[in-house]
Write a protein that holds these residues in place. Structure first.
Motif, mmCIF file in Angstrom:
data_model
loop_
_atom_site.group_PDB
_atom_site.id
_atom_site.type_symbol
_atom_site.label_atom_id
_atom_site.label_comp_id
_atom_site.label_asym_id
_atom_site.label_seq_id
_atom_site.Cartn_x
_atom_site.Cartn_y
_atom_site.Cartn_z
ATOM 1 N N GLY A 81 0.791 -1.263 -0.025
ATOM 2 C CA GLY A 81 0.020 0.007 0.077
ATOM 3 C C GLY A 81 0.739 1.131 0.103
ATOM 4 O O GLY A 81 0.719 2.432 -0.826
ATOM 5 N N VAL A 82 1.936 1.154 0.524
ATOM 6 C CA VAL A 82 2.696 2.469 1.032
ATOM 7 C C VAL A 82 3.773 2.748 -0.182
ATOM 8 O O VAL A 82 4.017 3.925 -0.514
ATOM 9 C CB VAL A 82 3.339 2.513 2.191
ATOM 10 N N MET A 83 4.410 1.740 -0.711
ATOM 11 C CA MET A 83 5.393 1.851 -1.680
ATOM 12 C C MET A 83 5.093 2.951 -2.774
ATOM 13 O O MET A 83 6.107 3.609 -2.929
ATOM 14 C CB MET A 83 5.819 0.437 -2.146
ATOM 15 N N PRO A 84 4.028 2.574 -3.362
ATOM 16 C CA PRO A 84 3.928 3.558 -4.527
ATOM 17 C C PRO A 84 3.939 5.143 -4.118
ATOM 18 O O PRO A 84 4.741 5.956 -4.848
ATOM 19 C CB PRO A 84 2.548 3.341 -5.140
ATOM 20 N N TYR A 85 3.160 5.331 -3.002
ATOM 21 C CA TYR A 85 3.148 6.752 -2.507
ATOM 22 C C TYR A 85 4.811 7.276 -2.218
ATOM 23 O O TYR A 85 5.039 8.367 -2.319
ATOM 24 C CB TYR A 85 2.199 6.873 -1.320
ATOM 25 N N ALA A 86 5.507 6.106 -1.669
ATOM 26 C CA ALA A 86 6.756 6.493 -1.226
ATOM 27 C C ALA A 86 7.566 7.139 -2.348
ATOM 28 O O ALA A 86 8.475 8.079 -2.367
ATOM 29 C CB ALA A 86 7.634 5.483 -0.531
ATOM 30 N N PHE A 87 7.327 6.300 -3.414
ATOM 31 C CA PHE A 87 8.301 6.719 -4.792
ATOM 32 C C PHE A 87 7.675 7.924 -5.253
ATOM 33 O O PHE A 87 8.519 8.580 -5.947
ATOM 34 C CB PHE A 87 8.047 5.654 -5.825
ATOM 35 N N LEU A 88 6.707 8.194 -5.164
ATOM 36 C CA LEU A 88 5.926 9.507 -5.742
ATOM 37 C C LEU A 88 6.257 10.406 -4.724
ATOM 38 O O LEU A 88 6.344 11.733 -5.313
ATOM 39 C CB LEU A 88 4.538 9.489 -5.687
#
Lengths: 287, 400
Positions: free
Chosen positions: B109-116
């Motif tokens: 859940g968190v990884m994509p937002y972290a990359f963005l």
């Protein structure tokens, strides 16, 4: 550039040959005229037009003095160095940040993905002028105190280039084979590893395309450099703009200054023309 | 890096047992869920904090204490590049580490937002926050310390000034002329070049494309020196336009950029932008024209259509999408045209445009209220294009 059609076998078209020759001349002559004038002495350039030096090259007194003078009197050497120090980091750094974002947009699933990407598409169109007054305050002496320094301009160009960079890289990445990423994942690679070892190398052409465009923008930019760089840190383009304001004495330096400002982008342009074209065809709208 | 890694959410759900084995801990081989790993999480979070702190401070040191770097511009440039790129890589590496230490479900859940996050923070700081702030300032006084009274006073004073409407009119003129002419020229050049042998096509296109690399300022210098320049009567005219005007037509030399009859000076400034942008239009349109399937042209030929008809009824409809793209790109550029006007006339003799007026209000008159109000006008004018771009993007995505 080539859609697989053979050039031969079609009829020659004299009309297009002549028209294209004329157009190519028309598009080249002003630049050529500037180049020629920059090597003529002041008196010579005042007494006859640039075309006479082309028609009769031996009747002109050629000289390098405009170039030596512009380096001495207009501080062009320092400005050239500033231009490079500003442009290189401002070209490369946004790619790092944007590439990870583009990776997430292409290979990861998450909520609000479409909404977030639409923000990118929308922000690309927003004119960068919106940023100047607020960021002059933020970076100014009452804020961070970095106005006038390279850092301010690096930050600005990184921020302004980001939407376009994400857009270009994401478009390119979505043409990469998804299965490669999928199998790396099954092999137990982390997202960071997949990005670093697989996706980033494969996306190199798109990164080069963006870098070419961004370099030309940053190097050729007047507004940001003028507003956010002190006189000692300012770029060739700002110096050139100041030269354009000079009348009479010193006006002959303008041509040499203009040519110096064009040398580096010209080299980049001719060396990386293919990347530039690719960058432009991938939807390079910049606000 | 090690034992735990992310996989797509397939397969078994491993119970989320906290494990304090830390990085490299044994026991979890392959892509299975290790649950929460506090040690890695702490290490990752610490790494993020330290790298952000280090990068931030080092960059601030460039600005605040250049003497630490021996005042060397090259050193600062190289360090800026290395730390910017390396620091960003390090930051993402720690981000990845911290998030992988989370239980699987959270991780995905968190990884994509972290990359963005880092990219979007920059966009937020450099574009979104300033947009809101600019709108805010446009209701405030000249140094943005208090609201004006009435709150829309900056706008009413703008709308009442003749200078504003003159600049608006010029902008409209630029908008009406430059994109259309650029696109038409681009089509003409692309079509003509398509009929040449491949070597001469390549060369002639290069020449027309070349001004893309030239800055607006240098282009202005070029055109001023070689074409538009003015010398008083009696002296030799060294720029092309006056040389022709004086020597061939026997007229008195004219200071072309001062003549606002029929907005001639504005039109001469537009010529420079058209000269710069035609190459861009040509490149895009040329690749579109080469993408037109040969059999559609052939079919039209068999039906007895003339080349002229084929061009208008077969080629143009098929490259229409590209025409619109190029048109909009040039349109956006033209709406905020600044450099050429600023360096050549600075708005004198009715050549002013909105972006130049903005610069004058902000830089010379130091009136942030009026300056930002001008930008809000520009922003409002750009909204229709923005909506179009978003809809166009949606349409393209639907076709993928």
């Amino acid at each position: 550039m080539n859609a697989g059609r053979l050039k031969d076998g079609r009829q020659r078209s004299p009309v297009s040959m002549v028209t294209m020759l004329l157009l190519a001349l028309l598009w080249t002559l002003p630049t050529l005229g500037l180049l020629v004038t920059s090597f003529r002495s002041r008196d010579d350039a005042l007494n006859s037009g640039w075309w006479s030096a082309i028609v009769n090259p031996f009747g002109t007194s050629w000289t390098f003095s405009n170039y030596t003078e512009v380096f001495e009197r207009a501080d062009m050497g320092n400005a050239f160095l500033n231009g490079i120090v500003v442009a290189v980091p401002a070209t490369i750094i946004p790619i790092m940040f944007a590439a990870f974002a583009a990776y997430a947009f292409t290979f990861l699933q998450f909520r609000f993905k479409e909404t977030l990407f639409i923000i990118i598409v929308a922000v690309m169109v927003v004119p960068i002028h919106v940023a100047f007054q607020p960021l002059l305050n933020l970076f100014g002496p009452n804020g961070l105190g970095i106005a006038g320094q390279y850092l301010a301009v690096w930050l600005l160009h990184t921020g302004f280039g980001m939407p376009l960079c994400i857009y270009v890289l994401r478009n390119y990445m979505s043409s990469l084979p998804y299965s490669v990423v999928e199998s790396a994942r099954i092999d137990g690679c982390s997202n960071f590893q997949i990005f670093w070892k697989l996706v980033a190398p494969m996306a190199m052409p798109a990164m080069a395309a963006f870098a070419t465009l961004q370099f030309l923008w940053v190097w050729n930019d007047l507004l940001i450099a003028k507003l956010f760089l002190s006189n000692d840190n300012t770029t060739v383009i700002v110096k050139l703009q100041q030269l354009l304001g000079t009348q009479g004495q010193g006006a002959e330096l303008l041509t040499a200054g203009a040519f110096i400002s064009m040398v580096l982008p010209m080299i980049v342009f001719f060396a990386l023309q293919n990347f530039l074209v690719r960058g432009m065809t991938s939807g390079a709208v910049k606000g | 890096m090690s034992t735990t890694s992310s996989t797509p959410p397939v397969g078994e759900e491993v119970p989320q047992a906290p494990s304090d084995e830390g990085p490299g801990g044994a026991g979890n081989v392959g892509p299975s869920d290790a649950g929460l790993q506090p040690a890695r999480l702490v290490l990752g979070v610490l790494g993020i904090a330290v790298s952000v702190w280090l990068i931030g401070n080092l960059f601030l040191a460039f600005a605040w204490y250049p003497q630490w770097f021996f005042d060397s511009k090259i050193l600062m440039g190289v360090l800026g590049l290395v730390v910017g790129v390396g620091g960003a890589a390090l930051l993402f590496w720690f981000l990845n580490m911290a998030i992988e230490a989370l239980p699987r479900r959270l991780e995905h859940g968190v990884m994509p937002y972290a990359f963005l996050l880092p990219g979007f923070s920059l966009i937020g700081l450099m574009l979104l926050f300033p947009t809101v702030q600019t709108i805010h300032y446009s209701f405030a006084n000249r140094d943005s310390t208090a609201y004006v009274d009435p709150i829309w006073a900056n706008f009413t004073s703008l709308f009442r000034s003749g200078d504003f409407w003159s600049a608006m009119f010029n902008n409209l003129l630029w908008i009406a002329i430059v994109p259309a002419v650029t696109v038409s020229l681009g089509v003409v050049v692309a079509v003509l070049a398509d009929k040449l042998s491949s070597a001469s096509e390549k060369w002639s296109k290069s020449f027309i494309f070349m001004p893309m690399a030239i800055s607006f300022v240098a282009a202005s210098a070029i055109w001023l020196t070689t074409v538009y320049g003015y010398r008083p009567p009696g002296e030799p005219q060294t720029a092309a336009l006056n040389a022709i005007w004086v020597n061939w037509f026997g007229q008195d030399p004219a200071s072309w950029l001062d003549i606002d009859t029929a907005r001639l000076n504005s039109i001469l400034l537009m010529v420079i932008l058209i000269w710069l942008q035609t190459g861009f239009a040509m490149v895009l349109l040329s690749s579109a024209i080469k993408g037109v399937p040969e059999d559609t042209l052939e079919a039209a030929r068999i039906d007895g259509a003339s080349e002229w008809q084929i061009f208008w009824q077969v080629t143009i409809p098929q490259i229409w999408g590209t025409i619109v793209t190029v048109f909009i790109t040039v349109l956006i550029l033209v709406m905020k045209v600044f450099d050429i006007v600023y360096v050549l006339t600075n708005g004198r003799n009715n050549t002013d445009v909105i972006a130049n007026m903005f610069f004058r209000e902000m830089f010379t008159n130091r009136d942030a209220g009026r300056a930002t109000a001008l930008i809000v006008v520009l922003l409002v004018a750009i909204i229709p294009i923005l909506i179009y771009q978003v809809r166009d993007f949606r349409k393209q995505e639907a076709m993928r």
